[in-house]
Design a protein around this motif. Sequence first.
Motif, short mmCIF file in Angstrom:
data_model
loop_
_atom_site.label_atom_id
_atom_site.label_comp_id
_atom_site.label_asym_id
_atom_site.label_seq_id
_atom_site.Cartn_x
_atom_site.Cartn_y
_atom_site.Cartn_z
N ARG A 449 0.83 -1.21 0.00
CA ARG A 449 0.00 0.00 0.00
C ARG A 449 0.86 1.26 0.00
O ARG A 449 0.50 2.25 -0.64
CB ARG A 449 -0.94 -0.02 1.21
CG ARG A 449 -2.05 -1.04 1.00
CD ARG A 449 -3.01 -1.08 2.15
NE ARG A 449 -4.16 -1.94 1.82
CZ ARG A 449 -5.14 -2.24 2.64
NH1 ARG A 449 -5.14 -1.73 3.86
NH2 ARG A 449 -6.13 -3.02 2.26
N ARG A 450 2.00 1.19 0.71
CA ARG A 450 2.92 2.34 0.68
C ARG A 450 3.36 2.61 -0.75
O ARG A 450 3.53 3.75 -1.15
CB ARG A 450 4.13 2.06 1.57
CG ARG A 450 4.04 2.67 2.96
CD ARG A 450 5.42 2.81 3.59
NE ARG A 450 6.19 1.58 3.55
CZ ARG A 450 6.18 0.66 4.53
NH1 ARG A 450 5.44 0.85 5.61
NH2 ARG A 450 6.90 -0.44 4.43
N ALA A 451 3.52 1.52 -1.50
CA ALA A 451 3.98 1.66 -2.89
C ALA A 451 2.82 1.97 -3.84
O ALA A 451 2.99 1.97 -5.06
CB ALA A 451 4.70 0.39 -3.32
N GLY A 452 1.64 2.19 -3.26
CA GLY A 452 0.50 2.57 -4.10
C GLY A 452 -0.19 1.42 -4.78
O GLY A 452 -0.95 1.60 -5.71
N ARG A 453 0.09 0.20 -4.32
CA ARG A 453 -0.55 -0.96 -4.94
C ARG A 453 -1.84 -1.32 -4.21
O ARG A 453 -2.04 -0.96 -3.06
CB ARG A 453 0.43 -2.15 -4.94
CG ARG A 453 1.52 -1.99 -6.01
CD ARG A 453 2.84 -2.60 -5.61
NE ARG A 453 2.71 -3.98 -5.16
CZ ARG A 453 3.62 -4.59 -4.42
NH1 ARG A 453 4.71 -3.96 -4.02
NH2 ARG A 453 3.44 -5.85 -4.06
N LEU A 454 -2.70 -2.02 -4.92
CA LEU A 454 -3.99 -2.42 -4.34
C LEU A 454 -3.83 -3.80 -3.72
O LEU A 454 -3.76 -4.81 -4.43
CB LEU A 454 -5.06 -2.46 -5.43
CG LEU A 454 -5.47 -1.12 -6.03
CD1 LEU A 454 -6.38 -1.33 -7.24
CD2 LEU A 454 -6.16 -0.25 -4.98
N TYR A 455 -3.74 -3.84 -2.42
CA TYR A 455 -3.47 -5.09 -1.73
C TYR A 455 -4.45 -5.24 -0.58
O TYR A 455 -4.73 -4.28 0.14
CB TYR A 455 -2.04 -5.09 -1.20
CG TYR A 455 -1.51 -6.45 -0.80
CD1 TYR A 455 -0.62 -7.14 -1.64
CD2 TYR A 455 -1.90 -7.05 0.39
CE1 TYR A 455 -0.15 -8.39 -1.28
CE2 TYR A 455 -1.43 -8.31 0.74
CZ TYR A 455 -0.55 -8.98 -0.10
OH TYR A 455 -0.07 -10.22 0.25
N GLY A 456 -4.99 -6.42 -0.43
CA GLY A 456 -5.94 -6.65 0.66
C GLY A 456 -5.76 -8.01 1.29
O GLY A 456 -5.18 -8.92 0.70
N ILE A 457 -6.25 -8.10 2.53
CA ILE A 457 -6.21 -9.38 3.24
C ILE A 457 -7.63 -9.79 3.56
O ILE A 457 -8.44 -8.98 4.04
CB ILE A 457 -5.35 -9.28 4.52
CG1 ILE A 457 -3.89 -9.06 4.14
CG2 ILE A 457 -5.50 -10.54 5.37
CD1 ILE A 457 -2.94 -8.91 5.30
N GLY A 780 -10.75 -10.47 0.76
CA GLY A 780 -9.46 -9.86 0.40
C GLY A 780 -9.65 -8.74 -0.59
O GLY A 780 -9.07 -7.65 -0.46
N VAL A 781 -10.49 -8.98 -1.58
CA VAL A 781 -10.74 -7.95 -2.60
C VAL A 781 -11.49 -6.76 -1.98
O VAL A 781 -11.19 -5.60 -2.27
CB VAL A 781 -11.53 -8.56 -3.79
CG1 VAL A 781 -12.00 -7.48 -4.75
CG2 VAL A 781 -10.65 -9.57 -4.53
N ALA A 782 -12.44 -7.07 -1.08
CA ALA A 782 -13.16 -5.98 -0.40
C ALA A 782 -12.19 -5.12 0.39
O ALA A 782 -12.29 -3.88 0.41
CB ALA A 782 -14.22 -6.57 0.53
N ASP A 783 -11.22 -5.78 1.01
CA ASP A 783 -10.22 -5.04 1.79
C ASP A 783 -9.31 -4.22 0.88
O ASP A 783 -8.98 -3.07 1.18
CB ASP A 783 -9.40 -6.05 2.61
CG ASP A 783 -8.36 -5.37 3.48
OD1 ASP A 783 -8.73 -4.40 4.19
OD2 ASP A 783 -7.19 -5.78 3.45
N ALA A 784 -8.95 -4.81 -0.25
CA ALA A 784 -8.05 -4.09 -1.16
C ALA A 784 -8.71 -2.86 -1.75
O ALA A 784 -8.08 -1.82 -1.91
CB ALA A 784 -7.60 -5.04 -2.28
N LEU A 785 -9.99 -2.98 -2.07
CA LEU A 785 -10.67 -1.88 -2.77
C LEU A 785 -11.50 -1.01 -1.83
O LEU A 785 -11.97 0.05 -2.23
CB LEU A 785 -11.58 -2.44 -3.88
CG LEU A 785 -10.90 -3.25 -4.98
CD1 LEU A 785 -11.93 -3.75 -5.98
CD2 LEU A 785 -9.85 -2.40 -5.70
N GLY A 786 -11.70 -1.49 -0.60
CA GLY A 786 -12.53 -0.73 0.34
C GLY A 786 -13.97 -0.62 -0.11
O GLY A 786 -14.59 0.44 0.00
N ILE A 787 -14.50 -1.70 -0.65
CA ILE A 787 -15.88 -1.64 -1.12
C ILE A 787 -16.74 -2.68 -0.43
O ILE A 787 -16.24 -3.65 0.13
CB ILE A 787 -15.97 -1.85 -2.65
CG1 ILE A 787 -15.19 -3.09 -3.05
CG2 ILE A 787 -15.52 -0.62 -3.39
CD1 ILE A 787 -15.38 -3.46 -4.48
#
Lengths: 995, 175
Positions: A449-457, A780-787
């Motif tokens: 996330r610091r590197a601006g990537r979309l990452y979720g758990i 994981g995807v919900a966490d990565a995208l915040g949706i």
Amino acid sequence: MNAFESPTLDKRSGHIGKRQTRVEDDALLRGQGRYGDDLATPPGTLHAAVLRSPHAHARLTSLDVSRALAMPGVHGVLTGDDVKRWAQPFPVGVRQPMDHWCVAVDKVRYVGEPVAVVIAENRYLAEDALEGVCVGYEPLPVAVDTEAAIADGAVILHEAVGANVVNDRRFCYGDPQTAFDTAERRVSLKVRFPRSSCTPIECYFVLAQYDVASGGYDVTSNFQGPFALHSVMTRALKVPGNLLRLRTPPDSGGSFGIKQGVFPYVVMMGLAARKVGAPVKWVEDRLEHLQASSSSTNRVTEVEAAVTHDGRVTALRLDQLDDCGAYLRAPEPATFYRMHGNLTGAYAIRHLEVRNRVVMTNKTPTGLNRGFGGPQVYFALERLMQRIATELDLDPLEVIRRNLIPSGSFPYRAAAGALLDSGDYPKAVALGIEEGGLAELLERRKAARRAGRLYGIGYTVAVEPSISNMGYITTAMTPEERRKAGPKNGAVSTATISVGPLGDISAHVSSTPQGQGHRTVVAQVIAEVLGVPLESISVNVELDTGKDAWSIASGNYSSRFSGAVAGAVYNAALKIKQRLAVIAAEQWGVDAERVRFGEGRVFVDGGDASASFHRIAGATHWSPGTLPESESGGLRETAFWTPPELVAPDDNDLINSSLCYGFIFDYCGVEIDRITGAVRIDRYVTLHDAGRMLNPDLVDGQVRGGFAQGLGVALMEEFAYGDDGSFISGTFADYLVPTAVEVPEPLILHMETPSPFTPLGAKGVGEGNNMSTPVCVANGVADALGIKDIELPLTPSKVRTLMGFDEPPRPEGVGEEVAKQTPGGSLLTASDSVEIPGTPRQVFDNLLDPDTLAAIIPGCHALELTGENAYRADVTVGVGMIRARFDARVALRDLDPPHALRLSGAGTSSMGSAEGSAKIRLTEIEGGKTRLDYDYEASVGGKVASVGGRMLQSASKMIIAQIFTRLSRHLGGAAPKASLWQRIKRLVTGKGGQS
Amino acid sequence: MHVKSDQRTRVIFTLNGRERSGHAEPRMQLSDFLRHEMGATGTHIGCEHGVCGACTVLVDGRASRACLMLAVQVHGRRLETVESLAEDGGLNDLQQAFHNHHALQCGFCTAGILMSCSEFLARVPAPTETQVRDMLSGHLCRCTGYTGIVNAVLEVAATRRQFQEGDTEQENNNV
């Protein structure tokens, strides 16, 4: 408990629990497996092909088989009339006036529904003759979307029921109302879970014979059980149970529940054999399988939780719509009730309110599919837990942990009645966190996330039920209805062990495996109990209802092997052991309890007496006169086993729907490609507590396989339907399943908390990841995208849409696509124009001339005038790999000579239906030519439609273009000159024009 | 040669090292011909549209989908199917590795996978895992999740290389 049960194992040979390679492999690796289609068939066996409905909903108006019967090699055609004469509809699990026949009799209700069966000398000839069956359909409005199907004004599939909701039950456990009234917070979510199937690589197989003397049927099929459905088949065939001898081949090419759905074909092919008086063989092809075999239900769930400020869930409310397709085929509505007792998952939630509605839609009937009900339930429940964390600004894992059933509370009676047998959920989660490297994964997310990537758990916990209670399905009935029907419960498993004259051991189990390695585990259990080498044991897993021990719970479902069937094997082995101990004890004059078994020998604990196993066992055959009086001679024992914990649902609808409940804790790190929307699984950790592991290699194999399938459901698999009910996932090029490049290796962790309720302490493990993985990836995807709203499968295009991606403007110079596709996928519209030599009058007159028309319609074999400007045409059309001969009606209407007319056509074939019309306008242009402008609209249904919209688009474009090319040629010109637009397009893109 | 659609023609070819012949209509798929005319039922049919790979056989040494070929196309050619793999009555190294790595469950897709792997290992003696997975992506296996298959192929490649290096060393020593 019998005297020999404890101590159970004399000299631990270590067979049980060992990473034992499989006894099944050798033959399979040599290509010597014996799957259904490999078996020898009786002389004179004929082959069947099934004619299927191209319409999602239509009334059958006529059926003419005369042309088919006249075709080469055809012996007969089974129709709805035969079926009505010889059979009856399948019994239905709820009390509703719904008739489901094995061949449609009055209406068709889904694309792919069998309408007739052609029986011919070989498969090729049978398929040819499908073209010769003429069916009249009167298409009806459709109900495809689940929610639309229950809305006012929706077309009703089963008129006698009067509604598309065929079962509506409400349940209340504890006091959910008060919990919600006093809740500190409420969190709700609505989710839709798509249809999918685990698509075994071997499709359905049936070989049927009818014995006219006894009136009985003898059928071999790769049916997987449950054998409760044997009763459903015999009821449909109108024979007593002993006149349907149902057998399974030695090997089966996967099933995952899906081969439960072959049972209607067992009945159908039995009737087909009766029709032609010869054995009939049918091997389903992949297109049939995808379109019309079976699938999981798709489900719409509204779920709400009453929550405390710190994330403790006090009550749960579920409103579920389960879409079972066009018929409620047994054992449905089991998808709901398989999970009912444990609807609260791994959580200590005491208050629960549930509404379950079973919905009929114009889609393929559903049935068993690995995970059965679990993926649907956990998708709602575990998405909700993630939402609670998000809305309360808590850590999702912390919310999970706060709600887990506490350690030390097992067996634990869950709110809806499941008696969770054993486990330690908090300990398992702690173990998973530690050994799975969660701390590092959290760091990876931070860095990404610091590197601006979309990452979720994503996290998920799940309870994996196994060994279903044969009575759980009656939870669909009210307590009063159940009282009338009589209680149903239990789960009888069987195993038989015989010892031959030379001490050789043969075992039989009625678990109809499809690749899980049951033969290996059965041999392991027997080797352990009787102290003989594994290699000396021969295990047979073919099931023959005519002579094997079996019961309604026989078969391969509900992960019942390791807990129930291996347990029955163990019990049968103990019976053999007890008898042999008594024999040896008498010979040696010692107490039977001192007799021990090991290393192929029988011996006395702490004594000198010892004999080989085969000598003691052989005495039962060679010298029965020397045996103790209790001995009857011969050595064969069958054990039936059913757990007392599986009781019928009570008057409060409490149901212990399964015997065992394993525990799963999964988490994953996912990264989403910002440009493509592709979801990459960075890491996947899956922890299982499935009780005692009988063979850890096979357990891991089950976990890996289930994970790959769960991943498919998460990212790519969906049985999709058009708005008109057409099926649009009809090939493996449209229905994508994961390949080796898409499936990463999960980190598998184990914990073993033996079940107190199974003979060996084992529980099922085969379905867990099908339940946990789809929602874990979604979280994981919900966490990565915040949706919040996540719908599976998370294909790249869907994820891009979730990301709110704006499509970049069309590059300059690139024109708009001419053809527009409707969301339904099967209605094609386009317009184009061509230049044709000749005046408008010449062109117009030519179009009205039957000879011209016959010459310009591509693939036209014959054109017959049926009225003014109306024709019947026999046309072969090919789209992709599918070629079909259509019986078509062609008409010319709205004549406005020589300016305009409408050319319309409608046709049906064994491959599907098509209809379309083209509005044609003729304009004179310079050089004695005519510009012909046309707008057309075409729609297709059935198998043809399943090849996918894009291919149809280009195919229809090509066919229409061919018509006018031919017209141009017919008028003495060359191929028509491309229109101005086409020429420009060709200049710009380097392609275009006549495709 | 013009052949009528319902006329059966004689197809002579080499199947697993032996000359075989049979009759086939022009439209008969190779997969059906092998299974039902030649009795070589080890080759399985999973989709009949070239995606699942279960029917993969070697035609003149090249991995090919038997469901996408016609029987008449193999006239005069050399075919190998899964039945060719076992050596001296025992499993060959690839089959043995599949057994050791639990690389099969129901076994239905296995025949085709073994044939693709055989051809691949002959072409690519030192593959990376990515290459192995890429090659396997022409096959669908619904049981195993592919892990065991990948491990088996990598192990066989490594073992064969070791043997070859051993042989080379031996030869060098002999020189």
